[in-house]
Scaffold this motif. Structure first.
Motif, PDB file in Angstrom:
ATOM      1  N   ARG A 249      -2.436  -0.745  -9.315  1.00 44.67           N
ATOM      2  CA  ARG A 249      -2.329   0.402  -9.131  1.00 44.67           C
ATOM      3  C   ARG A 249      -2.539   1.356 -10.316  1.00 44.67           C
TER       4      ARG A 249
ATOM      5  N   GLY B 224       0.749  -1.088   0.118  1.00 42.57           N
ATOM      6  CA  GLY B 224       0.194   0.023   0.011  1.00 42.57           C
ATOM      7  C   GLY B 224       0.722   1.258   0.259  1.00 42.57           C
TER       8      GLY B 224
ATOM      9  N   TRP C 173       0.073   0.114  -4.396  1.00 42.03           N
ATOM     10  CA  TRP C 173      -0.767  -0.767  -4.756  1.00 42.03           C
ATOM     11  C   TRP C 173      -2.015  -0.900  -3.955  1.00 42.03           C
ATOM     12  N   ASP C 174      -3.160  -1.118  -4.543  1.00 46.38           N
ATOM     13  CA  ASP C 174      -4.504  -1.493  -3.893  1.00 46.38           C
ATOM     14  C   ASP C 174      -4.708  -2.968  -3.798  1.00 46.38           C
ATOM     15  N   TYR C 175      -5.268  -3.279  -2.809  1.00 42.83           N
ATOM     16  CA  TYR C 175      -5.593  -4.767  -2.793  1.00 42.83           C
ATOM     17  C   TYR C 175      -6.856  -5.027  -3.529  1.00 42.83           C
ATOM     18  N   VAL C 176      -7.008  -6.273  -4.508  1.00 43.33           N
ATOM     19  CA  VAL C 176      -8.212  -6.274  -5.081  1.00 43.33           C
ATOM     20  C   VAL C 176      -8.544  -7.426  -4.719  1.00 43.33           C
TER      21      VAL C 176
ATOM     22  N   PHE D 272      -3.088  -7.307  -6.688  1.00 38.85           N
ATOM     23  CA  PHE D 272      -2.873  -5.862  -6.298  1.00 38.85           C
ATOM     24  C   PHE D 272      -3.109  -5.260  -7.523  1.00 38.85           C
TER      25      PHE D 272
END
Length: 125
Positions: free
Chosen positions: A75, A40, A44-47, A73
């Motif tokens: 972005r 994060g 990066w965003d967790y999917v 993840f």
């Protein structure tokens, strides 16, 4: 429109030891939290998490299927394009065709309605 890049990594298999973290669940949650916070911080965003099959070689001619736990993840790599205020645009949806309008129903023709009841002229079997 936004464009994304994705990163898929193996999920942790073991927990991390830390002061005050005693149970297996707590240690595993700590390992996952550390990993997600690290990614994060890099944007990066967790999917989601997935479990997918993977064929592996065994011996000279054999193979077996194992399952791998993966974390996905993403972005943004291209910022959202500027859209004029008051306009919206759906990019992932096909245009919806216009629904045809139906006219008024036709008036019933005058006359006698057919008889209601069992059919006549059929022999019972």
């Amino acid at each position: 429109m936004q464009r994304f890049e994705f990163k898929v990594i193996p999920a942790p298999k073991r927990g991390e030891k830390a002061r005050g973290v005693k149970t297996t669940e707590e240690r595993f949650a700590l390992a996952l939290t550390s990993l997600m916070n690290q990614l994060g911080a890099e944007g990066w965003d967790y999917v989601r998490a997935d479990t997918l099959p993977c064929d592996e070689r065994v011996g000279l001619t054999g193979s077996k299927t194992t399952f791998q736990n993966l974390l996905v993840f993403r972005r943004v790599i291209e910022p959202l394009s500027v859209v004029a205020p008051g306009t919206t645009r759906l990019l992932l949806q096909e245009p919806v065709p216009a629904t045809p309008r139906l006219g008024p129903a036709e008036a019933p023709t005058p006359g006698n309605a057919p008889a209601v009841g069992p059919a006549k002229g059929l022999a019972a079997e």
